[in-house]
Design an enzyme around this catalytic site. Sequence first.
Site, PDB file in Angstrom:
ATOM      1  N   ILE A 122       0.827  -1.206   0.000  1.00  0.00           N
ATOM      2  CA  ILE A 122       0.000   0.000   0.000  1.00  0.00           C
ATOM      3  C   ILE A 122       0.862   1.257   0.000  1.00  0.00           C
ATOM      4  O   ILE A 122       0.601   2.206  -0.723  1.00  0.00           O
ATOM      5  CB  ILE A 122      -0.952  -0.005   1.211  1.00  0.00           C
ATOM      6  CG1 ILE A 122      -1.969  -1.147   1.087  1.00  0.00           C
ATOM      7  CG2 ILE A 122      -1.668   1.340   1.330  1.00  0.00           C
ATOM      8  CD1 ILE A 122      -2.799  -1.356   2.338  1.00  0.00           C
TER       9      ILE A 122
ATOM     10  N   ASP B  64      11.308   3.361   4.846  1.00  0.00           N
ATOM     11  CA  ASP B  64      11.058   1.954   5.127  1.00  0.00           C
ATOM     12  C   ASP B  64      12.151   1.429   6.048  1.00  0.00           C
ATOM     13  O   ASP B  64      13.255   1.981   6.089  1.00  0.00           O
ATOM     14  CB  ASP B  64      11.025   1.140   3.834  1.00  0.00           C
ATOM     15  CG  ASP B  64      10.219  -0.142   3.985  1.00  0.00           C
ATOM     16  OD1 ASP B  64       8.999  -0.106   3.734  1.00  0.00           O
ATOM     17  OD2 ASP B  64      10.810  -1.179   4.366  1.00  0.00           O
TER      18      ASP B  64
ATOM     19  N   TYR C 137      -4.053  -7.037  16.801  1.00  0.00           N
ATOM     20  CA  TYR C 137      -4.079  -6.140  15.652  1.00  0.00           C
ATOM     21  C   TYR C 137      -5.283  -5.199  15.750  1.00  0.00           C
ATOM     22  O   TYR C 137      -5.153  -3.980  15.581  1.00  0.00           O
ATOM     23  CB  TYR C 137      -4.144  -6.957  14.366  1.00  0.00           C
ATOM     24  CG  TYR C 137      -4.207  -6.123  13.105  1.00  0.00           C
ATOM     25  CD1 TYR C 137      -3.063  -5.519  12.590  1.00  0.00           C
ATOM     26  CD2 TYR C 137      -5.407  -5.947  12.417  1.00  0.00           C
ATOM     27  CE1 TYR C 137      -3.114  -4.755  11.431  1.00  0.00           C
ATOM     28  CE2 TYR C 137      -5.468  -5.189  11.254  1.00  0.00           C
ATOM     29  CZ  TYR C 137      -4.315  -4.595  10.773  1.00  0.00           C
ATOM     30  OH  TYR C 137      -4.369  -3.838   9.622  1.00  0.00           O
TER      31      TYR C 137
ATOM     32  N   ASN D 283       1.612   4.850   7.208  1.00  0.00           N
ATOM     33  CA  ASN D 283       1.183   3.621   6.556  1.00  0.00           C
ATOM     34  C   ASN D 283       1.794   2.369   7.165  1.00  0.00           C
ATOM     35  O   ASN D 283       1.194   1.294   7.105  1.00  0.00           O
ATOM     36  CB  ASN D 283       1.549   3.687   5.066  1.00  0.00           C
ATOM     37  CG  ASN D 283       1.421   2.335   4.386  1.00  0.00           C
ATOM     38  OD1 ASN D 283       0.329   1.842   4.142  1.00  0.00           O
ATOM     39  ND2 ASN D 283       2.566   1.705   4.104  1.00  0.00           N
TER      40      ASN D 283
ATOM     41  N   VAL E 123       9.825   3.311  12.427  1.00  0.00           N
ATOM     42  CA  VAL E 123       8.802   4.107  13.109  1.00  0.00           C
ATOM     43  C   VAL E 123       8.751   3.838  14.604  1.00  0.00           C
ATOM     44  O   VAL E 123       8.092   4.575  15.345  1.00  0.00           O
ATOM     45  CB  VAL E 123       7.394   3.879  12.489  1.00  0.00           C
ATOM     46  CG1 VAL E 123       7.376   4.281  11.022  1.00  0.00           C
ATOM     47  CG2 VAL E 123       6.927   2.435  12.681  1.00  0.00           C
TER      48      VAL E 123
ATOM     49  N   SER F 216      -7.675   0.570   9.571  1.00  0.00           N
ATOM     50  CA  SER F 216      -8.270  -0.677   9.104  1.00  0.00           C
ATOM     51  C   SER F 216      -9.723  -0.669   9.550  1.00  0.00           C
ATOM     52  O   SER F 216     -10.080   0.011  10.516  1.00  0.00           O
ATOM     53  CB  SER F 216      -7.542  -1.880   9.727  1.00  0.00           C
ATOM     54  OG  SER F 216      -8.263  -3.079   9.521  1.00  0.00           O
TER      55      SER F 216
ATOM     56  N   ALA G  31      -1.937 -11.928   3.613  1.00  0.00           N
ATOM     57  CA  ALA G  31      -1.884 -13.211   2.902  1.00  0.00           C
ATOM     58  C   ALA G  31      -2.513 -14.327   3.728  1.00  0.00           C
ATOM     59  O   ALA G  31      -2.253 -14.464   4.925  1.00  0.00           O
ATOM     60  CB  ALA G  31      -0.437 -13.567   2.577  1.00  0.00           C
ATOM     61  N   GLY G  32      -3.365 -15.108   3.090  1.00  0.00           N
ATOM     62  CA  GLY G  32      -3.974 -16.258   3.742  1.00  0.00           C
ATOM     63  C   GLY G  32      -5.191 -15.957   4.578  1.00  0.00           C
ATOM     64  O   GLY G  32      -5.841 -16.880   5.080  1.00  0.00           O
ATOM     65  N   THR G  33      -5.529 -14.681   4.740  1.00  0.00           N
ATOM     66  CA  THR G  33      -6.701 -14.337   5.546  1.00  0.00           C
ATOM     67  C   THR G  33      -7.945 -14.292   4.662  1.00  0.00           C
ATOM     68  O   THR G  33      -7.870 -14.286   3.445  1.00  0.00           O
ATOM     69  CB  THR G  33      -6.522 -12.982   6.244  1.00  0.00           C
ATOM     70  OG1 THR G  33      -6.391 -11.946   5.258  1.00  0.00           O
ATOM     71  CG2 THR G  33      -5.283 -12.989   7.138  1.00  0.00           C
TER      72      THR G  33
END
Length: 278
Positions: A19, A38, A153, A88, A62, A140, A192-194
């Site tokens: 993103i 990053d 999360y 982000n 961060v 989110s 991934a995988g969710t």
Amino acid sequence: MTRTHTGRVVAVTGGAAGIGLEIARQFAEAGARVCLGDLSGNAARDAAARLPGTVHGCELDVTDERSFHDFLAVAEAILGPVDVLVNNAGVMWVGAFDAEPDSATARMLAVNLHGVIRGVRLAAPTMRTRGRGHIVTIASIASKLSPAGEATYAATKHGVLGYLTAVREELRGSGVQLTAIMPGVVDTELAAGTSTGAAQLLQPRDVAAAVLDAVARPRFEVTLPAHLGPLVGLAGALPQWLRDIVLRRTVPNQVAAVSNSSRRAAYEKRLVDGEPDS
């Protein structure tokens, strides 16, 4: 009021992939000058080199006060005063609450919650002094919902929305705008995988477009897809027993989704070890 992005200075955390990279790309294509940070400085510089226009990449942790301060200082020194900060950077461990490693818990709190708090605290006062600026945070839909398997999360994202709500009131009338972008599941390594549940799978470009639109037409809460906001609000007005039925039919159970799957193994090992994403 609609605003142009041409010449705007934009700083993006977690900008080397997913993103964050798409946000940097779309701002650059719209004429903004972008600094992307990053955890891997090399990845940030490589990503910046692939983007059009004026884009600079540098290392950013961060979770470290000095690193975040230096990131914003470098952006200002090279590109000019930061008009937009996009918080982000984020990480997610998925699974049963009692199987979550303590290091994963600590990492999510440090990156997802404290990283956002740190970014706002470092960027907003300078923006307030100038009388303008915009801080966009990629939160989110888990800021308002709590899928099974995403307990910590969701706690970090609930915390982010609560923090931004309070700070927004403190900044009222200052010229500094805050926005929380709340997407459903996005097609990135983090997710991934969710399972997406009843919602559609989003692409990074969808989230990036929402960010640019929110900066052009400032508003506080943005949900993706747009209909999720009203639906979540409606569900919250239901009695608990009925709300439970509705949410269990629409919100994915991520414990079940990732059970017996190895798709998240490499990503979550880097998360637990605190390593840069590749």
